[in-house]
Write a protein that holds these residues in place. Structure first.
Motif, PDB file in Angstrom:
ATOM      1  N   THR A 295       0.847  -1.194   0.000  1.00  0.00           N
ATOM      2  CA  THR A 295       0.000   0.000   0.000  1.00  0.00           C
ATOM      3  C   THR A 295       0.878   1.237   0.000  1.00  0.00           C
ATOM      4  OG1 THR A 295      -0.136   0.029   2.412  1.00  0.00           O
ATOM      5  CG2 THR A 295      -1.844  -1.186   1.229  1.00  0.00           C
ATOM      6  N   ARG A 296       0.422   2.243  -0.687  1.00  0.00           N
ATOM      7  CA  ARG A 296       1.131   3.518  -0.731  1.00  0.00           C
ATOM      8  C   ARG A 296       0.117   4.635  -0.928  1.00  0.00           C
ATOM      9  NH1 ARG A 296       6.779   4.812  -3.959  1.00  0.00           N
ATOM     10  NH2 ARG A 296       7.256   6.738  -2.861  1.00  0.00           N
ATOM     11  N   TYR A 297       0.399   5.797  -0.309  1.00  0.00           N
ATOM     12  CA  TYR A 297      -0.524   6.923  -0.343  1.00  0.00           C
ATOM     13  C   TYR A 297       0.215   8.160  -0.845  1.00  0.00           C
ATOM     14  CZ  TYR A 297      -3.259   3.919   2.771  1.00  0.00           C
ATOM     15  OH  TYR A 297      -3.952   2.865   3.313  1.00  0.00           O
ATOM     16  N   VAL A 298      -0.543   9.056  -1.435  1.00  0.00           N
ATOM     17  CA  VAL A 298      -0.011  10.325  -1.915  1.00  0.00           C
ATOM     18  C   VAL A 298      -1.144  11.337  -1.923  1.00  0.00           C
ATOM     19  CG1 VAL A 298      -0.464   9.904  -4.370  1.00  0.00           C
ATOM     20  CG2 VAL A 298       1.400  11.412  -3.705  1.00  0.00           C
ATOM     21  N   VAL A 299      -0.810  12.588  -1.671  1.00  0.00           N
ATOM     22  CA  VAL A 299      -1.783  13.679  -1.659  1.00  0.00           C
ATOM     23  C   VAL A 299      -1.577  14.508  -2.914  1.00  0.00           C
ATOM     24  CG1 VAL A 299      -2.615  15.718  -0.437  1.00  0.00           C
ATOM     25  CG2 VAL A 299      -1.863  13.712   0.855  1.00  0.00           C
ATOM     26  N   VAL A 300      -2.625  14.659  -3.705  1.00  0.00           N
ATOM     27  CA  VAL A 300      -2.594  15.425  -4.944  1.00  0.00           C
ATOM     28  C   VAL A 300      -3.754  16.407  -4.922  1.00  0.00           C
ATOM     29  CG1 VAL A 300      -2.638  15.344  -7.459  1.00  0.00           C
ATOM     30  CG2 VAL A 300      -1.567  13.491  -6.178  1.00  0.00           C
ATOM     31  N   GLU A 301      -3.433  17.698  -4.923  1.00  0.00           N
ATOM     32  CA  GLU A 301      -4.440  18.760  -4.940  1.00  0.00           C
ATOM     33  C   GLU A 301      -5.432  18.606  -3.794  1.00  0.00           C
ATOM     34  OE1 GLU A 301      -6.245  18.959  -8.751  1.00  0.00           O
ATOM     35  OE2 GLU A 301      -4.396  19.535  -9.799  1.00  0.00           O
ATOM     36  N   GLY A 302      -4.935  18.255  -2.621  1.00  0.00           N
ATOM     37  CA  GLY A 302      -5.771  18.146  -1.441  1.00  0.00           C
ATOM     38  C   GLY A 302      -6.559  16.866  -1.323  1.00  0.00           C
ATOM     39  N   HIS A 303      -6.395  15.923  -2.247  1.00  0.00           N
ATOM     40  CA  HIS A 303      -7.102  14.643  -2.198  1.00  0.00           C
ATOM     41  C   HIS A 303      -6.100  13.530  -1.890  1.00  0.00           C
ATOM     42  CE1 HIS A 303     -11.221  15.464  -4.106  1.00  0.00           C
ATOM     43  NE2 HIS A 303     -10.668  16.639  -3.840  1.00  0.00           N
ATOM     44  N   LEU A 304      -6.548  12.559  -1.115  1.00  0.00           N
ATOM     45  CA  LEU A 304      -5.719  11.426  -0.742  1.00  0.00           C
ATOM     46  C   LEU A 304      -5.936  10.298  -1.750  1.00  0.00           C
ATOM     47  CD1 LEU A 304      -3.768  10.128   1.283  1.00  0.00           C
ATOM     48  CD2 LEU A 304      -5.764   9.302   2.542  1.00  0.00           C
ATOM     49  N   LEU A 305      -4.864   9.918  -2.452  1.00  0.00           N
ATOM     50  CA  LEU A 305      -4.912   8.817  -3.407  1.00  0.00           C
ATOM     51  C   LEU A 305      -4.176   7.624  -2.817  1.00  0.00           C
ATOM     52  CD1 LEU A 305      -4.110  10.681  -6.763  1.00  0.00           C
ATOM     53  CD2 LEU A 305      -6.279  10.487  -5.549  1.00  0.00           C
ATOM     54  N   ASP A 436      -9.326   7.301  -5.264  1.00  0.00           N
ATOM     55  CA  ASP A 436      -9.336   8.651  -4.712  1.00  0.00           C
ATOM     56  C   ASP A 436     -10.243   8.640  -3.488  1.00  0.00           C
ATOM     57  OD1 ASP A 436      -9.408  11.318  -4.094  1.00  0.00           O
ATOM     58  OD2 ASP A 436     -10.104  11.994  -6.066  1.00  0.00           O
ATOM     59  N   LEU A 437      -9.668   8.887  -2.313  1.00  0.00           N
ATOM     60  CA  LEU A 437     -10.421   8.816  -1.054  1.00  0.00           C
ATOM     61  C   LEU A 437     -10.929  10.172  -0.576  1.00  0.00           C
ATOM     62  CD1 LEU A 437      -8.203   6.230   0.866  1.00  0.00           C
ATOM     63  CD2 LEU A 437     -10.208   5.821  -0.574  1.00  0.00           C
ATOM     64  N   GLY A 438     -10.874  11.188  -1.394  1.00  0.00           N
ATOM     65  CA  GLY A 438     -11.467  12.475  -1.045  1.00  0.00           C
ATOM     66  C   GLY A 438     -10.502  13.399  -0.334  1.00  0.00           C
ATOM     67  N   ASP A 439     -11.059  14.521   0.151  1.00  0.00           N
ATOM     68  CA  ASP A 439     -10.247  15.562   0.786  1.00  0.00           C
ATOM     69  C   ASP A 439     -10.273  15.509   2.302  1.00  0.00           C
ATOM     70  OD1 ASP A 439     -12.859  16.292   1.148  1.00  0.00           O
ATOM     71  OD2 ASP A 439     -12.689  18.262   0.222  1.00  0.00           O
ATOM     72  N   GLY A 440     -10.954  14.542   2.899  1.00  0.00           N
ATOM     73  CA  GLY A 440     -10.910  14.349   4.334  1.00  0.00           C
ATOM     74  C   GLY A 440     -11.699  15.338   5.158  1.00  0.00           C
ATOM     75  N   THR A 441     -12.575  16.117   4.559  1.00  0.00           N
ATOM     76  CA  THR A 441     -13.359  17.073   5.332  1.00  0.00           C
ATOM     77  C   THR A 441     -14.527  16.411   6.053  1.00  0.00           C
ATOM     78  OG1 THR A 441     -14.653  17.598   3.338  1.00  0.00           O
ATOM     79  CG2 THR A 441     -12.746  18.996   3.831  1.00  0.00           C
ATOM     80  N   SER A 442     -15.054  15.333   5.508  1.00  0.00           N
ATOM     81  CA  SER A 442     -16.201  14.672   6.113  1.00  0.00           C
ATOM     82  C   SER A 442     -16.349  13.279   5.517  1.00  0.00           C
ATOM     83  CB  SER A 442     -17.480  15.484   5.878  1.00  0.00           C
ATOM     84  OG  SER A 442     -18.627  14.771   6.277  1.00  0.00           O
ATOM     85  N   PRO A 443     -16.887  12.316   6.305  1.00  0.00           N
ATOM     86  CA  PRO A 443     -17.177  10.998   5.695  1.00  0.00           C
ATOM     87  C   PRO A 443     -18.233  11.046   4.607  1.00  0.00           C
ATOM     88  CG  PRO A 443     -17.120  10.851   8.096  1.00  0.00           C
ATOM     89  CD  PRO A 443     -17.107  12.306   7.755  1.00  0.00           C
ATOM     90  N   LYS A 444     -18.916  12.165   4.482  1.00  0.00           N
ATOM     91  CA  LYS A 444     -19.913  12.315   3.426  1.00  0.00           C
ATOM     92  C   LYS A 444     -19.345  12.939   2.166  1.00  0.00           C
ATOM     93  CE  LYS A 444     -23.872  12.617   6.555  1.00  0.00           C
ATOM     94  NZ  LYS A 444     -25.065  13.410   6.961  1.00  0.00           N
ATOM     95  N   ASP A 445     -18.027  13.044   2.087  1.00  0.00           N
ATOM     96  CA  ASP A 445     -17.411  13.512   0.849  1.00  0.00           C
ATOM     97  C   ASP A 445     -17.802  12.609  -0.311  1.00  0.00           C
ATOM     98  OD1 ASP A 445     -16.180  15.569   2.123  1.00  0.00           O
ATOM     99  OD2 ASP A 445     -14.309  14.503   2.472  1.00  0.00           O
ATOM    100  N   PRO A 446     -17.975  13.148  -1.496  1.00  0.00           N
ATOM    101  CA  PRO A 446     -18.430  12.303  -2.617  1.00  0.00           C
ATOM    102  C   PRO A 446     -17.507  11.122  -2.888  1.00  0.00           C
ATOM    103  CG  PRO A 446     -18.609  14.625  -3.185  1.00  0.00           C
ATOM    104  CD  PRO A 446     -17.881  14.561  -1.882  1.00  0.00           C
ATOM    105  N   GLU A 447     -16.191  11.336  -2.851  1.00  0.00           N
ATOM    106  CA  GLU A 447     -15.263  10.257  -3.180  1.00  0.00           C
ATOM    107  C   GLU A 447     -15.248   9.183  -2.090  1.00  0.00           C
ATOM    108  OE1 GLU A 447     -14.185  13.925  -5.309  1.00  0.00           O
ATOM    109  OE2 GLU A 447     -14.496  13.446  -3.209  1.00  0.00           O
TER     110      GLU A 447
END
Length: 504
Positions: A295-305, A436-447
């Motif tokens: 597993t590997r993670y990276v942040v691109v434009e505020g989104h966690l991939l 794409d796991l979203g921007d982390g602002t809320s569990p209701k984020d679209p992604e």
């Protein structure tokens, strides 16, 4: 034959040629000498040739020639001044280079971080005395402020009342107590999200809608799902009905949403707000199966991939029961051993994986003369180890209902657990997933909600032609970007779920 003289002769091109008997020929060529710049340029010579004309159009042509001479003199004079440093351009005192004022316009573009913009804004208002809130509030009458407050949402009203005392007196403290009502729960979470940058020692708990103290600040480590790992002091940490949202990675591994918050907070604010993203990378092997995962993670434009690479050695010509044993985990509700999204049963993902397994060459079997001959022929003429998949299983798949992409491959890997050196290298099924796991602002984020199957999402219209896999791999190197075409995992958008039989 008599020589015919053409009226429109082209002799005026030669400044040294002259004809007798013509009044205008005495002025056939005009050589203008003038000095430019300093004494080193006294030898500069400008030659202007005037076209011979008749007496009627002589004055107009001479005037145009004078304009041409003046224009030549001005352009030559301007270039000389530019070389001497006497023009309107500002020059560097040491290098003599021109200062380009367009850099000021380019600097207005946002090319740096948010902190740089804040520093520039502070420098812009440096020296200007601050204005008291009462004076700013008194600029508009009370009726105008009431009209403005009517158009604000509950979260915006609470944030405005939190900014200064005049707005608190205008709105009252009721805008804060109203957030505790069940219908304003989303507004309360939105209001609390604005305070995230000011609370590095706390973490917002979405099930409780309260900031909890981080019990393992800076030492939060992602552990398996069967290990208790509370990272903040929450009274409902063991409450199954009000549990923290989490996303399934593989069998026995999940990513809780608080870890997404910690990663993105560290990237957005400071390292004291979260954890470094490199601490989230893992490489492990399943206890119940033969699969290994990276597993590997990276942040691109505020989104966690996230990228999960799962691989397992595959035996050729497996029967249906062998395929099920290789692909599905009985202890995890028959979910695949590898990483998948919540929509893996719908579409052609599992049929494509089974099609890829069917391309592994089968060694000869049998007894007698025919079997021995086939084995000898297989020993001296082994098939090529690199397997090319067909058009059915080779393309990459994108889930149409969430931002997730899959790549199916067959690679030759070393099996160190096999004592037979002749069977050390085997074919392995490798399945790579990007999400794409979203921007982390809320569990209701679209992604985030779409990857968990809790929200609607159209990946092809939202992502466009740029693949998540390409975005992820481009953060490290351009040589490893998958070169396969992208097709839909479920082109017909048929949702069968457990009723579908192809997935199992």
């Amino acid at each position: 034959m008599a020589e015919v003289t053409r009226k429109g002769s082209l002799g005026f091109f030669n400044p040294f040629k002259s004809k007798s008997g013509s009044r205008s020929n005495s002025r056939a060529s005009s050589v203008v000498d003038f000095k430019i710049g300093n004494d080193a340029r006294k030898g500069s010579l400008a030659t202007v040739t005037l076209k011979k004309t008749s007496s009627s159009g002589r004055s107009s042509r001479v005037g145009s020639a004078r304009n041409s001479v003046d224009h030549t003199r001005a352009s030559r004079h301007g270039s000389t001044l530019a070389n001497d440093g006497g023009d309107e351009w500002e020059r560097d005192a040491q290098t003599g280079e021109r200062k380009d004022h367009t850099e000021l316009l380019h600097s207005l573009a946002h090319r740096g971080s948010t902190e740089e913009l804040v520093d520039r804004a502070e420098a812009m208002f440096l020296g200007i005395p601050p204005q008291p809130a009462h004076d700013f509030f008194a600029r508009l009458p009370r009726s105008v402020w009431d009209r403005v407050m009517q158009s604000l949402s509950p979260a915006d009203k609470a944030s405005l009342a939190f900014s200064c005392k005049p707005f608190r007196d205008l709105l009252g403290t009721g805008v804060w107590t109203n957030l505790n009502s069940p219908e304003n729960r989303d507004a309360k979470i939105e209001f609390l999200g604005h305070l995230d940058a000011h609370l590095p020692d706390h973490l917002l708990c979405f099930p409780c809608a309260v900031y909890h103290v981080r019990s393992q600040k800076g030492n939060e480590i992602l552990r398996p799902t069967n290990v208790s790992n509370p990272i903040f002091e929450c009274p409902n940490v063991f409450n199954i009905e009000n549990r923290v949202s989490r996303h399934r990675i593989t069998v026995g591994r999940a990513l809780p949403f608080p870890f997404v918050q910690l990663i993105l907070r560290a990237q957005k604010y400071s390292k004291d707000h979260g954890i470094p993203i490199d601490s989230m990378s893992r490489r492990y092997k399943d206890r119940d199966g033969e699969w290994t995962h990276q597993t590997r993670y990276v942040v691109v434009e505020g989104h966690l991939l996230v990228r999960v690479i799962s691989s397992a050695f595959a035996t050729p010509a497996l029967p249906p029961a062998g395929l099920r044993r290789l692909l599905y985990s009985p202890s995890d509700n028959f979910n695949p051993f590898f990483s998948v999204c919540s929509h893996w049963r719908d579409g052609n993902l599992m049929p494509a994986i089974k099609c890829a397994l069917s391309h592994i060459p089968k060694p000869p079997e049998g007894s007698g003369i025919a079997g021995t001959a086939a084995k000898v022929n297989y020993h001296f003429h082994r098939p090529h180890p690199i397997i090319t998949l067909c058009s059915e299983c080779r393309p990459m798949r994108r889930c149409p209902e969430c931002p997730t992409e899959y790549l199916i491959e067959l690679k030759v890997q070393e099996d160190r657990s096999d004592p037979d050196p002749r069977k050390m290298f085997k074919h392995a099924l490798v399945i790579t997933r990007w999400s794409d796991l979203g921007d982390g602002t809320s569990p209701k984020d679209p992604e985030w909600a779409a990857c968990n199957g809790e929200g609607e999402y159209d990946s092809f219209s939202s992502l466009g032609r740029r693949a998540i896999a390409g975005t992820f791999e481009s953060q490290f190197t351009v040589d490893q970007i998958p070169g396969q075409k992208m097709i839909s995992m479920n082109p017909d958008k048929v949702k069968l779920g457990e009723k579908g039989h192809d997935w199992y």
